[in-house]
Design a protein around this motif. Structure first.
Motif, mmCIF file in Angstrom:
data_model
loop_
_atom_site.group_PDB
_atom_site.id
_atom_site.type_symbol
_atom_site.label_atom_id
_atom_site.label_comp_id
_atom_site.label_asym_id
_atom_site.label_seq_id
_atom_site.Cartn_x
_atom_site.Cartn_y
_atom_site.Cartn_z
ATOM 1 N N TYR A 5 0.832 -1.210 0.000
ATOM 2 C CA TYR A 5 0.000 0.000 0.000
ATOM 3 C C TYR A 5 0.867 1.260 0.000
ATOM 4 O O TYR A 5 0.553 2.253 -0.658
ATOM 5 C CB TYR A 5 -0.940 0.010 1.207
ATOM 6 N N LEU A 6 1.950 1.210 0.750
ATOM 7 C CA LEU A 6 2.863 2.349 0.805
ATOM 8 C C LEU A 6 3.524 2.580 -0.554
ATOM 9 O O LEU A 6 3.633 3.729 -1.016
ATOM 10 C CB LEU A 6 3.933 2.126 1.878
ATOM 11 N N MET A 7 3.938 1.515 -1.214
ATOM 12 C CA MET A 7 4.573 1.652 -2.530
ATOM 13 C C MET A 7 3.581 2.144 -3.574
ATOM 14 O O MET A 7 3.934 2.964 -4.431
ATOM 15 C CB MET A 7 5.180 0.315 -2.956
ATOM 16 N N ILE A 8 2.358 1.683 -3.523
ATOM 17 C CA ILE A 8 1.325 2.165 -4.459
ATOM 18 C C ILE A 8 1.061 3.642 -4.215
ATOM 19 O O ILE A 8 0.965 4.430 -5.158
ATOM 20 C CB ILE A 8 0.039 1.331 -4.328
ATOM 21 N N LEU A 9 0.953 4.049 -2.962
ATOM 22 C CA LEU A 9 0.728 5.454 -2.627
ATOM 23 C C LEU A 9 1.884 6.331 -3.109
ATOM 24 O O LEU A 9 1.664 7.405 -3.696
ATOM 25 C CB LEU A 9 0.539 5.608 -1.115
ATOM 26 N N CYS A 10 3.106 5.881 -2.909
ATOM 27 C CA CYS A 10 4.284 6.644 -3.344
ATOM 28 C C CYS A 10 4.344 6.752 -4.870
ATOM 29 O O CYS A 10 4.635 7.820 -5.408
ATOM 30 C CB CYS A 10 5.559 6.010 -2.821
ATOM 31 N N SER A 11 4.076 5.667 -5.562
ATOM 32 C CA SER A 11 4.156 5.703 -7.024
ATOM 33 C C SER A 11 3.052 6.559 -7.632
ATOM 34 O O SER A 11 3.288 7.282 -8.596
ATOM 35 C CB SER A 11 4.117 4.284 -7.591
ATOM 36 N N VAL A 12 1.859 6.504 -7.077
ATOM 37 C CA VAL A 12 0.758 7.331 -7.591
ATOM 38 C C VAL A 12 1.038 8.808 -7.312
ATOM 39 O O VAL A 12 0.803 9.669 -8.168
ATOM 40 C CB VAL A 12 -0.590 6.883 -6.989
ATOM 41 N N SER A 13 1.560 9.119 -6.121
ATOM 42 C CA SER A 13 1.866 10.517 -5.820
ATOM 43 C C SER A 13 3.011 11.030 -6.687
ATOM 44 O O SER A 13 2.989 12.189 -7.137
ATOM 45 C CB SER A 13 2.181 10.700 -4.338
ATOM 46 N N LEU A 14 4.012 10.210 -6.958
ATOM 47 C CA LEU A 14 5.117 10.613 -7.835
ATOM 48 C C LEU A 14 4.619 10.833 -9.266
ATOM 49 O O LEU A 14 5.012 11.804 -9.923
ATOM 50 C CB LEU A 14 6.219 9.565 -7.806
ATOM 51 N N ALA A 15 3.745 9.969 -9.734
ATOM 52 C CA ALA A 15 3.156 10.141 -11.068
ATOM 53 C C ALA A 15 2.325 11.422 -11.135
ATOM 54 O O ALA A 15 2.350 12.133 -12.144
ATOM 55 C CB ALA A 15 2.306 8.934 -11.423
ATOM 56 N N ALA A 16 1.610 11.744 -10.067
ATOM 57 C CA ALA A 16 0.814 12.973 -10.031
ATOM 58 C C ALA A 16 1.718 14.205 -10.072
ATOM 59 O O ALA A 16 1.404 15.197 -10.750
ATOM 60 C CB ALA A 16 -0.069 12.987 -8.793
ATOM 61 N N VAL A 17 2.845 14.144 -9.370
ATOM 62 C CA VAL A 17 3.789 15.270 -9.384
ATOM 63 C C VAL A 17 4.344 15.476 -10.786
ATOM 64 O O VAL A 17 4.404 16.617 -11.287
ATOM 65 C CB VAL A 17 4.923 15.037 -8.357
#
Length: 73
Positions: A5-17
């Motif tokens: 869940y942490l990795m999914i959250l980090c990757s989605v937030s990085l993609a959004a940035v």
């Protein structure tokens, strides 16, 4: 499972940035001109100038590259 869940959250937030950065620079016109940078190197202004012999006129017999450069300016 928590790390997933942490990795999914980090990757989605990085993609959004990255998406936000792309949209900002696209609105500024960063990606408008995609042809001239590839052609600009062909018309480099720091070309080696041909040496003129003494007594020779400068307007006689220009090379093909000089004709193209004059048209582009």
């Amino acid at each position: 499972m928590d790390i997933l869940y942490l990795m999914i959250l980090c990757s989605v937030s990085l993609a959004a940035v990255f998406l936000v950065i792309f949209i900002v620079y696209a609105r500024k016109g960063q990606f408008e001109d995609d042809e001239s940078p590839a052609v600009r190197i062909l018309f480099d202004s720091d070309e080696i100038k041909e040496k003129e012999e003494p007594g020779q006129e400068s307007d006689t017999e220009k090379g093909e590259n000089n004709k193209i450069e004059e048209k582009s300016e």
